[in-house]
Scaffold this active site. Sequence first.
Site, PDB file in Angstrom:
ATOM      1  N   GLY A   1       0.026   6.867  -9.686  1.00 26.73           N
ATOM      2  CA  GLY A   1      -0.316   5.498  -9.297  1.00 26.73           C
ATOM      3  C   GLY A   1      -1.594   5.094  -9.999  1.00 26.73           C
TER       4      GLY A   1
ATOM      5  CG  LEU B   1      -4.961  -2.964  -6.294  1.00 25.03           C
ATOM      6  CD1 LEU B   1      -4.427  -4.193  -7.013  1.00 25.03           C
ATOM      7  CD2 LEU B   1      -3.931  -1.846  -6.356  1.00 25.03           C
TER       8      LEU B   1
ATOM      9  NE  ARG C   1      -6.789  -1.354   1.451  1.00 22.38           N
ATOM     10  CZ  ARG C   1      -6.131  -2.330   0.837  1.00 22.38           C
ATOM     11  NH1 ARG C   1      -6.729  -3.071  -0.071  1.00 22.38           N
ATOM     12  NH2 ARG C   1      -4.878  -2.579   1.136  1.00 22.38           N
TER      13      ARG C   1
ATOM     14  CB  SER D   1      -0.005 -11.351  -1.198  1.00 23.40           C
ATOM     15  OG  SER D   1      -1.366 -11.344  -1.532  1.00 23.40           O
TER      16      SER D   1
ATOM     17  NE  ARG E   1      -5.520  -6.934   4.002  1.00 22.69           N
ATOM     18  CZ  ARG E   1      -5.136  -6.295   2.915  1.00 22.69           C
ATOM     19  NH1 ARG E   1      -4.895  -4.993   2.963  1.00 22.69           N
ATOM     20  NH2 ARG E   1      -5.004  -6.939   1.788  1.00 22.69           N
TER      21      ARG E   1
HETATM   22  C1  LIG Z   1       3.062  -4.121  -0.560  1.00 24.12           C
HETATM   23  C2  LIG Z   1       1.643  -3.722  -0.855  1.00 24.12           C
HETATM   24  C3  LIG Z   1       0.786  -4.603  -1.493  1.00 24.12           C
HETATM   25  C4  LIG Z   1      -0.526  -4.247  -1.769  1.00 24.12           C
HETATM   26  N1  LIG Z   1      -1.353  -5.144  -2.404  1.00 24.12           N
HETATM   27  C5  LIG Z   1      -2.615  -4.780  -2.691  1.00 24.12           C
HETATM   28  C6  LIG Z   1      -3.486  -5.674  -3.375  1.00 24.12           C
HETATM   29  O1  LIG Z   1      -3.120  -6.791  -3.710  1.00 24.12           O
HETATM   30  N2  LIG Z   1      -4.733  -5.257  -3.654  1.00 24.12           N
HETATM   31  C7  LIG Z   1      -5.195  -4.020  -3.307  1.00 24.12           C
HETATM   32  O2  LIG Z   1      -6.337  -3.690  -3.608  1.00 24.12           O
HETATM   33  N3  LIG Z   1      -4.378  -3.147  -2.680  1.00 24.12           N
HETATM   34  C8  LIG Z   1      -3.113  -3.489  -2.371  1.00 24.12           C
HETATM   35  N4  LIG Z   1      -2.304  -2.604  -1.712  1.00 24.12           N
HETATM   36  C9  LIG Z   1      -2.757  -1.218  -1.518  1.00 24.12           C
HETATM   37  C10 LIG Z   1      -2.653  -0.459  -2.834  1.00 24.12           C
HETATM   38  O3  LIG Z   1      -1.509  -0.874  -3.530  1.00 24.12           O
HETATM   39  C11 LIG Z   1      -2.576   1.052  -2.643  1.00 24.12           C
HETATM   40  O4  LIG Z   1      -3.548   1.485  -1.741  1.00 24.12           O
HETATM   41  C12 LIG Z   1      -2.822   1.753  -3.978  1.00 24.12           C
HETATM   42  O5  LIG Z   1      -1.991   1.221  -4.969  1.00 24.12           O
HETATM   43  C13 LIG Z   1      -2.614   3.242  -3.843  1.00 24.12           C
HETATM   44  O6  LIG Z   1      -2.758   3.815  -5.117  1.00 24.12           O
HETATM   45  P1  LIG Z   1      -2.769   5.379  -5.302  1.00 24.12           P
HETATM   46  O7  LIG Z   1      -2.861   5.643  -6.755  1.00 24.12           O
HETATM   47  O8  LIG Z   1      -3.792   5.978  -4.409  1.00 24.12           O
HETATM   48  O9  LIG Z   1      -1.350   5.869  -4.724  1.00 24.12           O
HETATM   49  P2  LIG Z   1       0.157   5.460  -5.113  1.00 24.12           P
HETATM   50  O10 LIG Z   1       0.253   4.281  -5.983  1.00 24.12           O
HETATM   51  O11 LIG Z   1       0.889   5.456  -3.809  1.00 24.12           O
HETATM   52  O12 LIG Z   1       0.654   6.671  -5.964  1.00 24.12           O
HETATM   53  C14 LIG Z   1       0.957   7.910  -5.386  1.00 24.12           C
HETATM   54  C15 LIG Z   1       1.485   8.809  -6.468  1.00 24.12           C
HETATM   55  O13 LIG Z   1       1.560  10.127  -5.952  1.00 24.12           O
HETATM   56  C16 LIG Z   1       2.850  10.658  -6.177  1.00 24.12           C
HETATM   57  N5  LIG Z   1       3.127  11.554  -5.056  1.00 24.12           N
HETATM   58  C17 LIG Z   1       3.031  11.322  -3.730  1.00 24.12           C
HETATM   59  N6  LIG Z   1       3.320  12.432  -3.040  1.00 24.12           N
HETATM   60  C18 LIG Z   1       3.606  13.382  -3.948  1.00 24.12           C
HETATM   61  C19 LIG Z   1       3.992  14.738  -3.857  1.00 24.12           C
HETATM   62  N7  LIG Z   1       4.096  15.358  -2.679  1.00 24.12           N
HETATM   63  N8  LIG Z   1       4.237  15.403  -5.012  1.00 24.12           N
HETATM   64  C20 LIG Z   1       4.117  14.801  -6.228  1.00 24.12           C
HETATM   65  N9  LIG Z   1       3.746  13.534  -6.369  1.00 24.12           N
HETATM   66  C21 LIG Z   1       3.494  12.836  -5.238  1.00 24.12           C
HETATM   67  C22 LIG Z   1       3.770   9.466  -6.227  1.00 24.12           C
HETATM   68  O14 LIG Z   1       4.935   9.805  -6.931  1.00 24.12           O
HETATM   69  C23 LIG Z   1       2.885   8.474  -6.960  1.00 24.12           C
HETATM   70  O15 LIG Z   1       2.964   8.698  -8.337  1.00 24.12           O
HETATM   71  C24 LIG Z   1      -0.982  -2.968  -1.403  1.00 24.12           C
HETATM   72  C25 LIG Z   1      -0.139  -2.078  -0.752  1.00 24.12           C
HETATM   73  C26 LIG Z   1       1.159  -2.467  -0.450  1.00 24.12           C
HETATM   74  C27 LIG Z   1       2.032  -1.522   0.321  1.00 24.12           C
END
Ligand SMILES: Cc1cc2nc3c(=O)[nH]c(=O)nc-3n(C[C@H](O)[C@H](O)[C@H](O)COP(=O)(O)OP(=O)(O)OC[C@H]3O[C@@H](n4cnc5c(N)ncnc54)[C@H](O)[C@@H]3O)c2cc1C
Length: 637
Positions: free
Chosen positions: A42, A441, A435, A284, A330
Site C-alpha cells: 500500500g 495517506l 484520526r 468521502s 469524525r
Molecule cells: C474507503 C476508504 C477511503 C479512504 N480515504 C482516505 C483519504 O481520502 N485520505 C486519507 O488520508 N486516508 C483515507 N483512508 C485511509 C487510508 O486509505 C488507509 O489508512 C491507508 O491507505 C492505509 O495504507 P497502508 O499502506 O498502511 O495499508 P494498505 O493500503 O491497507 O496496504 C496493506 C498492504 O499489506 C498487505 N498485507 C496485509 N496483510 C498481509 C499479510 N498477512 N501478508 C502479506 N501482505 C499483507 C496487503 O496486501 C497490502 O499490500 C481511506 C480508507 C478507506 C477504507
Amino acid sequence: MQLDAKMPSGPLTDKWDKHRFELKLVNPANKRKYSIIVVGTGLAGGSAAASLAELGYYVKNFCIQDSPRRAHSIAAQGGINAAKNYQNDGDSIWRLFYDTIKGGDFRAREANVYRLAQVSNHIIDHCVAQGIPFAREYGGLLANRSFGGAQVSRTFYARGQTGQQLLLGAYSSLMRQVAAGQVTLFPRREMLDLVVINGQARGIIVRNLITGETESHAADAVVMCTGGYANVFYLSTNAMASNVSATFRAYKKGAFFANPCYTQIHPTCIPVHGTYQSKLTLMSESLRNDGRVWVPKTPGDRRPPNEIPESERDYYLENKYPSFGNLVPRDVASRNAKAQCDLGKGVGDTGFAVYLDFKDAIKRDGKDVIAQKYGNLFQMYEKITASNPYEAPMMIYPASHYVMGGLWVDYNLMSNLPGLFVMGEANFSDHGANRLGASALMQGLADGYFVIPYTIGGYLAGTDRPEITTDHPAFKETVHNVSERINKLLSINGKRTVDDFHRELGHILWEYCGMSRNDEGLLKARKLIQELRGEFWENAVVPGSDKDFNQSLERAGRVADFLEFAELMVIDAFERKESCGGHFNEGYQTEENEAKRDDENFCHVAAWEYKGDDAEPELHKEPLVFENVKLTQRSYK
Ligand SMILES: Cc1cc2nc3c(=O)[nH]c(=O)nc-3n(C[C@H](O)[C@H](O)[C@H](O)COP(=O)(O)OP(=O)(O)OC[C@H]3O[C@@H](n4cnc5c(N)ncnc54)[C@H](O)[C@@H]3O)c2cc1C
C-alpha cells in the site's frame, strides 16, 4: 518493562533534524549487503520498498493481492493533508501539528506528530515530481479543500481518487526498482508468522496463495506495512482482505500491541441495507465541504426529504458546532448522527440514516462545479442506491472505517522487537484516539518516503546480527507451527460458515465496543467473544485443501485471528476509564455529552504484551508528555 520511545532531546521543531544527524549511516557499498523484507504494497509499504531499494538495499516485497496496485490504499478517496498554505488562509506546520494533536484528543506523541506535519510538504513536492495529477486552481497552483477538524483548506486531492493516484506514483517508483533488480516482488503471498532469532526480527513465513506452499524468507530487518484491522467489525469500508493477522502474529511473537480499542467510525457511509451485505461503502468526508447534514425536527417524520420545509429541518451539526459546522471531526459527527437516530429522527427504511444534502451548494455553485469536485462519488452513490444525489439528498450513516491502534513503535518506527519496523495504518503512532481525515495517506507516505530511509540505517549500522539463512532451526520450528495451525483449521469439519462467525463477531463489537461503550457491555462482549471463539474451533466449516488455491482457508485464518484480537480490543477498552476520541465510554462524558478525558490517570499509550493463550495480556504504559501544547477539553463550537 519500561517502554523507550527513543525521543530525541531538544526543541520540538529541531528534534527530527537533530535525530537524522545523530543516526548512524550505512555507507553505499554496505547497503548492497543488506536485505530487507517489506510486507505490504500500500502507500506505506510501496513507498518504503521503493525508497529503500533506491538507497541500495536489496528488498523483498510481499502482498496478498495479485498486484501491488490493488492494496487497499487504492480506495482512498478524499485527499492528503499538507501545510503548504497555498490558500493563504492561515495554515502552517505548527497549525497542522496542533490540529492533529487536538483532533487525536491529546493521545498522540508530540514529536511524532510534529515530524509528520514537517514532512507533509515534502510529500506533496515528491508526488508532484512523480506526476500525480492533483487538482489545480485556474492559476495553476494545486487546489485544496477542507476536511474535518480544521478551519483551513489543506487537503490536496485528485477528484475522489486520491489514493489510487498516489498509489500509482509509489507503484511506478517500485517497478523501477523491480526492473533494476533491487526489489523482488512476491504477490499472492500471505504472511503467517514472524521469525525471531536472538530477540531480533529476522524473517517471515508466508503462504503462497496460489499453490498453497509455505515459504521461508530471511532478512536483516522486517518492515510491516499490512494496514488496519477495521474488518474485525465484519461490515466496514475496508477492502475484504484487510486483516489483523500479520500484526497479531507479530504480537504473539513479542511485539506489543498499542491502543487496540482506538477504532474510527466514519460518519458518512452508505447505510447498511441487508442482512447478507458483506461490505460498506464510504462517501468521502470531502463531501462535507458542500453537503449539509440534517434530519427532520420531528421524530418519526417519514415524508420524502424534498417535502420537508426548511423550518422543519434540523441542521444539527451547524446548530451545535457553529465554528466547524458540518466539518467537525469524525468521532463528533458520528456520535451526533447516532444520537439523532436514537431520538427517532433517523431517516430511510431503517431509521438509521441522516441526510447529506447538496441542494444549496448546487444552487450556489451550479451542478457542473459540484460534478467537477465530486462527480465520481455521486456516480458511485447512485449506482449503489439507485438515487440521484443531484436531485435528492444522500442518506448516510456511520460505519467502521479506520484504526488508530496498532503495533507499538518508537520514534524510529521500530517495535519493541529489534529489527521489526511497523508503518502506516499497521502501527499506532501518529493519530492518538481519533484520526483527522486526510491524515492516513500523509502518515503512510511520510513513513515510507521520509522516515524509514533514515531510521532503518541507524538500526542496521548500530546492531550486531549473526549471519542466518532459512535453514536456521527457528525457521523450521515456525513453519511447523504454521502448518499445524492450517491443519487444525482444515480438520474442524463443522457446520457453520466462517463468514457467519465473522458476522456475529462484528455484531458483538458494533453493539458493545463500537461508537459508544460502557463497562457492563464490555464485560458482556468479552464473554460473548470467548464463547464464539470456542464454538468456532468446534463448529466452523473450512472446506478444501492446503495444497491449492483456497480462499475459505485464507478467510478462516484471518477470522480466527480476529476472534482472538477482538478480546484484546475489549480488554483495552475496559481498562481505559475515560472517553477520548473514538473511544467513547458512556460513563465518562461532559454535561454536553462530549468525550471526557482523564489526563491525570490515562494520559498514556496502552501497550499490551502477549503472555500466552490462557493468560491475561500484560499492560505497559508509555506516558505521553506534552511540553508544547496545553491539554484542553476538545471543543469545536
Ligand atoms: C474507503 C476508504 C477511503 C479512504 N480515504 C482516505 C483519504 O481520502 N485520505 C486519507 O488520508 N486516508 C483515507 N483512508 C485511509 C487510508 O486509505 C488507509 O489508512 C491507508 O491507505 C492505509 O495504507 P497502508 O499502506 O498502511 O495499508 P494498505 O493500503 O491497507 O496496504 C496493506 C498492504 O499489506 C498487505 N498485507 C496485509 N496483510 C498481509 C499479510 N498477512 N501478508 C502479506 N501482505 C499483507 C496487503 O496486501 C497490502 O499490500 C481511506 C480508507 C478507506 C477504507
